[in-house]
Design a protein around this motif. Structure first.
Motif: not given
Length: 144
Positions: A62-76
């Motif tokens: 993924i590109p360098a940068g700042t991203y928000r993180i949340t805890l989300e349900y992953s079907p996988k």
């Protein structure tokens, strides 16, 4: 809570980094190869898969940068996972366990880089990270 991923070794097939949490070293990471991508992607802003010619599917970090993180349900994974929001060129980017860049399709894999081209003890490292993130609402990751 602020995570910083410092990419320190970029090879032709993988990228090794150091992950810091609130300024303190936490673990190593492995990702796909860093490639030059356009600044924006018209596809992913519309919720579609990227068709930019510079991106190689499942072989591009993924590109360098700042991203928000949340805890989300992953079907996988059938559980909540750290999910990075609004990543240009990518959909569904997570932080998870694995050992090599082949376990990733742009995601960030955590562990200990004690073997060249791999991270080990990834499941334990991921669980420790998840426990630290749980219960926090304001989480970001800066990738440099």
């Amino acid at each position: 809570m602020k995570l910083v991923l410092n990419r320190k070794f970029k090879s032709t097939s993988y990228t090794i980094g150091d992950l810091f949490i609130d300024g303190k070293f936490f673990c190593n990471t492995i990702e796909d190869t860093v490639r030059e991508l356009p600044a924006t992607c018209p596809d992913t802003t519309r919720g579609r898969s990227c068709t930019c010619k510079e991106k190689v599917y499942a072989q591009t970090a993924i590109p360098a940068g700042t991203y928000r993180i949340t805890l989300e349900y992953s079907p996988k994974y059938k559980r909540e996972m750290p999910y990075l929001h609004d990543v240009p060129h990518f959909l569904g980017i997570l932080i998870h366990s694995g050992n090599t860049e082949t376990d990733s399709a742009g995601c960030i894999i955590v562990g200990k880089n004690t073997v060249k081209g791999k991270v080990l003890e990834s499941k334990v490292t991921f669980q420790k990270l998840y426990s630290l993130l749980e219960g926090h609402d304001d989480i970001t990751i800066q990738i440099v």
